[in-house]
Design an enzyme around this catalytic site. Structure first.
Site, short mmCIF file in Angstrom:
data_model
loop_
_atom_site.label_atom_id
_atom_site.label_comp_id
_atom_site.label_asym_id
_atom_site.label_seq_id
_atom_site.Cartn_x
_atom_site.Cartn_y
_atom_site.Cartn_z
CG HIS A 45 -1.84 1.31 1.12
ND1 HIS A 45 -2.73 1.18 0.65
CD2 HIS A 45 -1.69 2.62 1.67
CE1 HIS A 45 -3.53 2.47 0.68
NE2 HIS A 45 -2.79 3.38 1.39
CB THR A 93 -11.89 8.31 -6.95
OG1 THR A 93 -11.34 7.16 -7.84
CG2 THR A 93 -12.35 9.22 -7.67
CG HIS A 98 -4.76 3.83 -9.18
ND1 HIS A 98 -4.80 4.57 -8.05
CD2 HIS A 98 -5.56 4.50 -10.09
CE1 HIS A 98 -5.79 5.25 -8.24
NE2 HIS A 98 -6.15 5.46 -9.37
P1 5GP Z 1 -8.68 7.50 -9.95
O1 5GP Z 1 -9.99 8.29 -10.53
O2 5GP Z 1 -8.23 7.38 -8.38
O3 5GP Z 1 -7.39 7.93 -10.71
O4 5GP Z 1 -8.71 6.01 -10.58
C1 5GP Z 1 -9.64 4.98 -9.96
C2 5GP Z 1 -10.21 3.89 -10.79
O5 5GP Z 1 -10.53 2.98 -10.10
C3 5GP Z 1 -11.29 4.45 -11.67
O6 5GP Z 1 -11.07 4.48 -13.11
C4 5GP Z 1 -12.47 3.42 -11.28
O7 5GP Z 1 -13.41 3.30 -12.43
C5 5GP Z 1 -11.73 2.19 -10.87
N1 5GP Z 1 -12.31 1.48 -9.73
C6 5GP Z 1 -12.89 1.96 -8.78
N2 5GP Z 1 -13.74 1.03 -8.15
C7 5GP Z 1 -13.18 -0.12 -8.77
C8 5GP Z 1 -13.65 -1.41 -8.62
O8 5GP Z 1 -14.12 -2.04 -7.87
N3 5GP Z 1 -13.12 -2.47 -9.44
C9 5GP Z 1 -12.17 -1.88 -10.59
N4 5GP Z 1 -11.86 -2.98 -11.41
N5 5GP Z 1 -11.97 -0.65 -10.96
C10 5GP Z 1 -12.68 0.15 -9.95
ZN ZN Z 2 -4.29 0.09 -0.49
#
Ligand code: 5GP
Ligand code: ZN
Length: 115
Positions: A45, A93, A98
């Site tokens: 993490h 989010t 990632h």
């Molecule tokens: P961020 O907005 O933090 O850069 O990206 C988070 C990503 O995680 C988003 O593109 C969202 O669609 C993806 N995401 C959120 N929850 C889940 C989940 O439960 N499973 C998968 N496979 N992707 C997720």
């Molecule tokens: Zn984590």
């Protein structure tokens, strides 16, 4: 720890695996923004790009090796984009480092990404 991606790594929340090794997990994004959209995350993490240090940065280099391998294996010869969002202004989010890998179409470079 109440972290969505830690739960995905340990299998508590199901995901569609793309690749896995001892340091890294890759899986398809649940809400793809392009024909190919997967995420590559460290198993350890790390809360985001701002939390990368001399002590944990080796996994980031490894992630980029993995991205090169996966995209080659997928035949993404036309190109691909790697994005990491850090903090609220960037729309992060999930507070677990990632890297989005998106591909499969001609990608624009919009004001959303640049402004
Ligand atoms: P961020 O907005 O933090 O850069 O990206 C988070 C990503 O995680 C988003 O593109 C969202 O669609 C993806 N995401 C959120 N929850 C889940 C989940 O439960 N499973 C998968 N496979 N992707 C997720
Ligand atoms: Zn984590």
């Amino acid at each position: 720890m109440d972290c969505l991606f830690c739960k995905i790594i340990n299998g508590e929340i199901p995901s569609k695996k793309v690749y896995e090794d001892d340091q890294v997990y890759a899986f398809y994004d649940i809400a793809p923004i392009a024909p190919v959209h997967f995420l590559v995350i460290p198993k350890q993490h790390i809360s985001g790009a701002a939390a990368v240090t001399a002590e944990n940065s080796a996994v980031v280099a490894h992630i980029f090796e993995v991205i090169a391998k996966i995209t080659k294996d997928m035949g993404l010869d036309g190109g691909f984009r790697v994005i990491t969002n850090n903090g609220d202004d960037a729309g992060q989010t999930v507070k677990h480092l990632h890297f989005h890998v998106i591909a499969g179409k001609k990608l624009g470079w919009s004001s959303e990404q640049g402004d």
